[in-house]
Design a protein around this motif. Structure first.
Motif, mmCIF file in Angstrom:
data_model
loop_
_atom_site.group_PDB
_atom_site.id
_atom_site.type_symbol
_atom_site.label_atom_id
_atom_site.label_comp_id
_atom_site.label_asym_id
_atom_site.label_seq_id
_atom_site.Cartn_x
_atom_site.Cartn_y
_atom_site.Cartn_z
ATOM 1 N N PRO A 4 32.614 64.721 23.006
ATOM 2 C CA PRO A 4 34.261 63.987 22.940
ATOM 3 C C PRO A 4 35.194 64.990 23.488
ATOM 4 C CG PRO A 4 33.538 65.135 20.857
ATOM 5 C CD PRO A 4 32.129 65.263 21.789
ATOM 6 N N ARG A 5 35.050 66.275 23.789
ATOM 7 C CA ARG A 5 36.085 66.997 24.530
ATOM 8 C C ARG A 5 35.448 68.049 25.301
ATOM 9 N NH1 ARG A 5 37.186 66.579 19.281
ATOM 10 N NH2 ARG A 5 35.735 68.406 18.539
ATOM 11 N N PRO A 6 35.907 68.290 26.402
ATOM 12 C CA PRO A 6 35.299 69.054 27.475
ATOM 13 C C PRO A 6 34.743 70.461 27.045
ATOM 14 C CG PRO A 6 37.339 68.337 28.401
ATOM 15 C CD PRO A 6 37.440 67.898 26.920
ATOM 16 N N LEU A 7 33.326 70.821 27.387
ATOM 17 C CA LEU A 7 33.053 72.028 27.033
ATOM 18 C C LEU A 7 33.567 73.191 27.947
ATOM 19 C CD1 LEU A 7 29.106 70.871 26.668
ATOM 20 C CD2 LEU A 7 30.885 70.767 25.132
ATOM 21 N N VAL A 8 33.423 74.476 27.180
ATOM 22 C CA VAL A 8 33.932 75.503 27.545
ATOM 23 C C VAL A 8 32.770 76.475 28.128
ATOM 24 C CG1 VAL A 8 35.020 77.810 27.171
ATOM 25 C CG2 VAL A 8 36.113 75.492 26.229
ATOM 26 N N ARG A 9 32.775 76.835 29.278
ATOM 27 C CA ARG A 9 31.693 77.664 29.996
ATOM 28 C C ARG A 9 31.979 79.230 29.595
ATOM 29 N NH1 ARG A 9 29.568 77.188 36.005
ATOM 30 N NH2 ARG A 9 28.120 78.914 35.936
ATOM 31 N N ALA A 10 31.092 79.762 29.001
ATOM 32 C CA ALA A 10 31.184 81.257 28.664
ATOM 33 C C ALA A 10 29.740 82.013 29.118
ATOM 34 C CB ALA A 10 31.398 81.258 27.124
ATOM 35 N N ARG A 11 30.033 83.338 28.966
ATOM 36 C CA ARG A 11 28.810 84.054 28.824
ATOM 37 C C ARG A 11 28.387 84.706 27.400
ATOM 38 N NH1 ARG A 11 27.989 89.564 30.463
ATOM 39 N NH2 ARG A 11 30.433 89.559 30.709
ATOM 40 N N PHE A 12 26.847 84.602 27.369
ATOM 41 C CA PHE A 12 26.340 85.051 25.852
ATOM 42 C C PHE A 12 26.342 86.438 25.923
ATOM 43 C CE2 PHE A 12 22.832 86.047 23.396
ATOM 44 C CZ PHE A 12 23.051 85.872 22.270
ATOM 45 N N VAL A 13 26.820 87.128 24.829
ATOM 46 C CA VAL A 13 26.700 88.412 24.637
ATOM 47 C C VAL A 13 25.762 88.810 23.586
ATOM 48 C CG1 VAL A 13 27.975 90.746 24.057
ATOM 49 C CG2 VAL A 13 29.140 88.791 25.319
ATOM 50 N N ARG A 14 25.861 88.286 22.509
ATOM 51 C CA ARG A 14 24.938 88.459 21.039
ATOM 52 C C ARG A 14 25.200 87.332 20.208
ATOM 53 N NH1 ARG A 14 27.246 91.500 16.974
ATOM 54 N NH2 ARG A 14 29.527 91.987 17.394
ATOM 55 N N ALA A 23 30.367 85.641 22.705
ATOM 56 C CA ALA A 23 30.537 85.402 24.116
ATOM 57 C C ALA A 23 31.761 85.856 24.810
ATOM 58 C CB ALA A 23 30.458 83.804 24.175
ATOM 59 N N LEU A 24 31.966 85.816 26.304
ATOM 60 C CA LEU A 24 32.917 86.105 26.775
ATOM 61 C C LEU A 24 33.357 84.704 27.830
ATOM 62 C CD1 LEU A 24 32.139 89.581 28.399
ATOM 63 C CD2 LEU A 24 33.745 88.842 26.328
ATOM 64 N N GLY A 25 34.621 84.426 27.609
ATOM 65 C CA GLY A 25 35.012 83.405 28.587
ATOM 66 C C GLY A 25 34.949 83.615 30.176
ATOM 67 N N GLU A 26 35.352 82.429 30.908
ATOM 68 C CA GLU A 26 35.218 82.961 32.156
ATOM 69 C C GLU A 26 36.234 84.052 32.707
ATOM 70 O OE1 GLU A 26 35.048 78.716 33.747
ATOM 71 O OE2 GLU A 26 33.239 79.497 34.746
ATOM 72 N N ASP A 27 37.443 83.969 31.945
ATOM 73 C CA ASP A 27 38.569 85.028 32.314
ATOM 74 C C ASP A 27 38.342 86.314 31.441
ATOM 75 O OD1 ASP A 27 38.825 84.395 29.531
ATOM 76 O OD2 ASP A 27 41.146 83.660 30.030
ATOM 77 N N THR A 29 37.780 86.736 27.866
ATOM 78 C CA THR A 29 38.306 86.752 26.884
ATOM 79 C C THR A 29 37.066 86.650 25.877
ATOM 80 O OG1 THR A 29 40.355 85.446 27.338
ATOM 81 C CG2 THR A 29 39.895 85.338 25.447
ATOM 82 N N PRO A 30 36.952 87.601 24.930
ATOM 83 C CA PRO A 30 36.274 87.458 23.820
ATOM 84 C C PRO A 30 36.141 85.951 23.044
ATOM 85 C CG PRO A 30 37.016 89.601 23.698
ATOM 86 C CD PRO A 30 37.931 88.659 24.604
ATOM 87 N N LEU A 31 35.115 85.381 22.684
ATOM 88 C CA LEU A 31 35.117 83.969 22.149
ATOM 89 C C LEU A 31 34.100 84.219 21.125
ATOM 90 C CD1 LEU A 31 34.923 81.805 25.277
ATOM 91 C CD2 LEU A 31 36.933 82.341 23.964
ATOM 92 N N LEU A 53 30.344 75.758 25.144
ATOM 93 C CA LEU A 53 30.736 75.517 23.783
ATOM 94 C C LEU A 53 31.704 74.438 23.747
ATOM 95 C CD1 LEU A 53 32.023 79.502 23.881
ATOM 96 C CD2 LEU A 53 29.701 78.503 22.880
ATOM 97 N N SER A 54 31.622 73.820 22.537
ATOM 98 C CA SER A 54 32.750 72.645 22.259
ATOM 99 C C SER A 54 33.734 73.274 21.291
ATOM 100 C CB SER A 54 31.832 71.404 21.584
ATOM 101 O OG SER A 54 31.033 71.784 20.349
ATOM 102 N N PRO A 55 34.737 72.869 21.806
ATOM 103 C CA PRO A 55 35.978 73.231 20.832
ATOM 104 C C PRO A 55 36.020 72.783 19.392
ATOM 105 C CG PRO A 55 36.960 72.646 23.012
ATOM 106 C CD PRO A 55 35.202 72.163 22.743
ATOM 107 N N ALA A 56 36.126 73.361 18.462
ATOM 108 C CA ALA A 56 36.002 72.742 17.135
ATOM 109 C C ALA A 56 37.173 71.814 16.844
ATOM 110 C CB ALA A 56 36.433 73.822 15.867
ATOM 111 N N ALA A 57 36.942 70.653 16.127
ATOM 112 C CA ALA A 57 38.022 69.723 15.896
ATOM 113 C C ALA A 57 39.173 70.308 15.189
ATOM 114 C CB ALA A 57 37.387 68.582 15.268
ATOM 115 N N ASN A 58 38.784 71.139 14.156
ATOM 116 C CA ASN A 58 39.994 72.021 13.564
ATOM 117 C C ASN A 58 40.275 73.130 14.108
ATOM 118 O OD1 ASN A 58 41.552 73.045 11.605
ATOM 119 N ND2 ASN A 58 40.228 73.027 10.126
#
Length: 244
Positions: A4-14, A23-27, A29-31, A53-58
């Motif tokens: 339903p919303r665009p996914l966010v690309r990130a890099r898995f950390v642990r 995870a870390l965002g493409e810039d 940023t810790p996620l 990752l999909s952003p939470a609706a809330n």
């Protein structure tokens, strides 16, 4: 099924305590993300892997994202690891007439209590075109593990999965139809079966319930960052590996 919303690309950390993904965002940023997948995600989730990752609706939710997809290393195969999507994919495939032998049913209900062990079936199909009183119980298993073109379930020992097999067999013994569907959320598998090296008890029980009349179907998916859909039937191979 489209996200339903665009996914966010990130890099898995642990992974922390099974359900939290760092995870870390493409810039950079810790996620923080939630995962509902209780399995090991073997062969999928590795440090440094690209995840989606999909952003939470809330937006006020404690974990603002949900883990949806993982790109395997080094092949880069997209794998859908959100176990909650498997049921949606199967429901869509049934509505589209893509599930072999189940098109004679006209009605579907989710989360229906059944069995002797207090479980809920993923789906109950009713309204058979030729036999109005006939019922079909469906259990869906999300499959993420694959090697050399063969997908396997489970990726961790599963007492719950074995219980579901027993309950499906009970429904057949009572005169109903019962079907187990392996929903394979990746595109590099052409067969599916039990993961004998991980849970041999599950493999033996699967063969037993198939002999008792439980049908087992494999459903292969097309996976992308915009959506996932079941595309075709995948043959089920249940023979244990040869020893020696």
């Amino acid at each position: 099924m489209e996200f339903p919303r665009p996914l966010v690309r990130a890099r898995f950390v642990r992974r922390e305590k099974r359900f939290t993904i760092h995870a870390l965002g493409e810039d950079g940023t810790p996620l923080l993300a939630h995962t509902n997948n209780t399995g090991r995600m073997s062969g999928c989730l590795a440090p440094g892997a690209t995840i989606w990752l999909s952003p939470a609706a809330n937006p006020a939710r404690k974990l603002p994202f949900t883990l949806e997809l993982v790109e395997t290393l080094p092949a880069g195969t997209l794998v859908g690891v959100n176990t909650g999507l498997a049921n949606k994919l199967v429901a869509e495939a049934w509505a589209g007439g893509l599930l072999a032998g189940l098109g004679e049913y006209s009605e579907i209900r989710a989360e229906v209590p059944y069995g002797q062990q207090g479980s809920r079936a993923d789906f109950l199909l009713t309204g058979h075109h030729q036999e109005p009183g006939r019922r079909c119980w469906l259990e869906v298993k999300n499959v993420t593990l694959a090697q050399d073109g063969h997908a396997a379930f489970p990726d961790a020992p599963t007492a719950r999965g074995r219980k579901h097999l027993q309950e499906l067999r009970e429904q057949v013994e009572q005169g109903d139809e019962a079907v187990l569907i392996f929903c394979i959320q990746r595109q590099d598998a052409w067969t599916v079966g039990p993961a004998w090296s991980i849970d041999p008890e599950y493999g033996h029980l699967l063969r037993e319930v198939m002999d008792a009349g439980v049908r087992v179907l494999g459903a292969g998916c097309v996976v992308s960052p915009t959506g996932i859909a079941i595309r075709e039937a995948v043959p089920v191979h249940c023979s244990p590996p040869e020893v020696g």
